[in-house]
Design a protein around this motif. Sequence first.
Motif, PDB file in Angstrom:
ATOM      1  N   THR A   1      38.232 -50.754   7.982  1.00 13.45           N
ATOM      2  CA  THR A   1      36.949 -50.259   7.480  1.00 13.45           C
ATOM      3  C   THR A   1      36.461 -49.099   8.339  1.00 13.45           C
ATOM      4  OG1 THR A   1      36.446 -52.489   6.709  1.00 13.45           O
ATOM      5  CG2 THR A   1      34.616 -50.937   6.810  1.00 13.45           C
ATOM      6  N   PHE A   2      36.592 -49.233   9.650  1.00  7.28           N
ATOM      7  CA  PHE A   2      36.200 -48.162  10.578  1.00  7.28           C
ATOM      8  C   PHE A   2      36.988 -46.884  10.299  1.00  7.28           C
ATOM      9  CE2 PHE A   2      36.538 -45.658  14.398  1.00  7.28           C
ATOM     10  CZ  PHE A   2      35.260 -45.670  14.928  1.00  7.28           C
TER      11      PHE A   2
ATOM     12  N   LEU B   1      35.732 -45.199   7.187  1.00  8.08           N
ATOM     13  CA  LEU B   1      34.458 -44.496   7.418  1.00  8.08           C
ATOM     14  C   LEU B   1      34.648 -43.257   8.281  1.00  8.08           C
ATOM     15  CD1 LEU B   1      32.114 -47.564   7.980  1.00  8.08           C
ATOM     16  CD2 LEU B   1      32.288 -46.109   5.934  1.00  8.08           C
ATOM     17  N   ALA B   2      35.556 -43.323   9.246  1.00  6.24           N
ATOM     18  CA  ALA B   2      35.829 -42.157  10.094  1.00  6.24           C
ATOM     19  C   ALA B   2      36.370 -41.006   9.256  1.00  6.24           C
ATOM     20  CB  ALA B   2      36.814 -42.523  11.200  1.00  6.24           C
TER      21      ALA B   2
ATOM     22  N   GLY C   1      33.682 -39.538   7.259  1.00  9.74           N
ATOM     23  CA  GLY C   1      32.652 -38.893   8.082  1.00  9.74           C
ATOM     24  C   GLY C   1      33.150 -37.733   8.924  1.00  9.74           C
TER      25      GLY C   1
ATOM     26  N   LYS D   1      29.330 -39.960  16.827  1.00 10.33           N
ATOM     27  CA  LYS D   1      29.502 -40.379  15.436  1.00 10.33           C
ATOM     28  C   LYS D   1      30.465 -41.564  15.358  1.00 10.33           C
ATOM     29  CE  LYS D   1      29.570 -39.927  10.860  1.00 10.33           C
ATOM     30  NZ  LYS D   1      28.881 -39.173   9.888  1.00 10.33           N
ATOM     31  N   ALA D   2      31.545 -41.511  16.135  1.00  6.02           N
ATOM     32  CA  ALA D   2      32.513 -42.604  16.141  1.00  6.02           C
ATOM     33  C   ALA D   2      31.843 -43.905  16.590  1.00  6.02           C
ATOM     34  CB  ALA D   2      33.697 -42.272  17.037  1.00  6.02           C
TER      35      ALA D   2
ATOM     36  N   SER E   1      28.784 -44.727  16.312  1.00  4.11           N
ATOM     37  CA  SER E   1      27.820 -45.161  15.300  1.00  4.11           C
ATOM     38  C   SER E   1      28.489 -45.808  14.084  1.00  4.11           C
ATOM     39  CB  SER E   1      26.956 -43.980  14.850  1.00  4.11           C
ATOM     40  OG  SER E   1      27.694 -43.101  14.008  1.00  4.11           O
ATOM     41  N   LEU E   2      29.786 -45.642  13.927  1.00  4.15           N
ATOM     42  CA  LEU E   2      30.481 -46.194  12.757  1.00  4.15           C
ATOM     43  C   LEU E   2      30.784 -47.691  12.874  1.00  4.15           C
ATOM     44  CD1 LEU E   2      32.996 -43.320  11.956  1.00  4.15           C
ATOM     45  CD2 LEU E   2      30.838 -43.867  10.790  1.00  4.15           C
ATOM     46  N   HIS E   3      30.688 -48.252  14.076  1.00  2.00           N
ATOM     47  CA  HIS E   3      30.992 -49.673  14.234  1.00  2.00           C
ATOM     48  C   HIS E   3      30.011 -50.556  13.463  1.00  2.00           C
ATOM     49  CE1 HIS E   3      34.406 -49.409  16.812  1.00  2.00           C
ATOM     50  NE2 HIS E   3      33.764 -48.619  17.647  1.00  2.00           N
TER      51      HIS E   3
ATOM     52  N   PRO F   1      28.122 -49.915  10.588  1.00  5.71           N
ATOM     53  CA  PRO F   1      28.401 -49.996   9.144  1.00  5.71           C
ATOM     54  C   PRO F   1      29.779 -50.593   8.840  1.00  5.71           C
ATOM     55  CG  PRO F   1      28.338 -47.694   9.855  1.00  5.71           C
ATOM     56  CD  PRO F   1      27.874 -48.529  11.005  1.00  5.71           C
ATOM     57  N   ALA F   2      30.764 -50.376   9.717  1.00  2.00           N
ATOM     58  CA  ALA F   2      32.082 -50.993   9.497  1.00  2.00           C
ATOM     59  C   ALA F   2      31.950 -52.511   9.535  1.00  2.00           C
ATOM     60  CB  ALA F   2      33.086 -50.513  10.538  1.00  2.00           C
TER      61      ALA F   2
END
Length: 167
Positions: free
Chosen positions: A83-84, A87-88, A91, A135-136, A138-140, A142-143
Amino acid sequence: MTEASQRPGRHPASHHYEATVVWTGNRGTGTSAYREFGREHDIISAGRPTLAGSADPAFRGDPERWNPEDFLVAALAECHMLTFLHLAALGGVIVTEYVDTATGTMEMNNDGSGQFAEVTLHPVVTVQDESMREKAMSLHHPAGEMCFIARSVNFPVNHDGTVVVTS
């Protein structure tokens, strides 16, 4: 499957999964006594390698085989990673490496039952450029909210992530 669900980016409303678990631990007398049978089993799914499973060694299992608790922790880590990475990519964060040593705590009850109290993921994510670090990280969140497996368990799945920039 409808035409709309076959277009890129569309997913059917439900997915079906199948696995066959075959007990291989009969030592000749079945479950005639608690110490007389093995906990070994195979996990089979069409088109995939067979996985060798057992119980946790604390429950008379084979320490060289995967146990259900290992699989649960690994499934949470794998789902979060996939999932991460999704999203990466969406993004604009270019991940070049991802390693997670996940840990879980299972608590036992007096009656011999038990349940996981929590799992903590410890992903170390390497990104291509310093500008992608924040940004990376911050993705944890929502993942974790999007991960199918994390959404399906009734205990906390924590994230203790680290982001490293490619040198």
